[in-house]
Motif scaffolding. Structure first.
Motif: not given
Length: 86
Positions: A1-20, A69-78
Motif C-alpha cells: 500500500m505504501q508505494v501505491f499511496l506515494q505514487d498516487s499522491i505524487n500524481i495528485c500533487e502534479q495535478i494540484e500544481k498544474g504540471e499535469l 489499489t483503490t484509494l480516495y485522496l483529499k488535499n487538505k488545502h484545496s
C-alpha cells in the motif's frame, strides 16, 4: 500500500500544481496506468491523515471491502477529492 499511496499522491500533487492536465475522465496515467478521477464530494469517507506517511497535505480513505489499489485522496488545502484505482 505504501508505494501505491506515494505514487498516487505524487500524481495528485502534479495535478494540484498544474504540471499535469487531466485530458480525459477518468485520466489514465501513462507511467503507472492508474485511473484518476476528481470527485465533487465524498460524504461517506472517514478520512485518515497521511502525515504519518510523510504526506502532511493529504487525507486518505479506502472503503473496507475495496481492493488495496483503490484509494480516495483529499488535499487538505484545496479540498479536492481524487479517486484512484489501477
Amino acid at each position: 500500500m505504501q508505494v501505491f499511496l506515494q505514487d498516487s499522491i505524487n500524481i495528485c500533487e502534479q495535478i494540484e500544481k498544474g504540471e499535469l492536465k487531466l485530458n480525459a475522465v477518468p485520466y489514465n496515467d501513462p507511467k503507472t496506468d492508474y485511473l484518476i478521477s476528481i470527485l465533487p464530494e465524498c460524504d461517506y469517507a472517514e478520512w485518515c491523515d497521511c502525515t504519518p506517511n510523510n504526506q502532511p497535505d493529504w487525507l486518505a480513505f479506502r472503503p473496507f471491502d475495496a481492493p488495496l489499489t483503490t484509494l480516495y485522496l483529499k488535499n487538505k488545502h484545496s479540498k479536492t477529492i481524487y479517486f484512484i484505482t489501477d
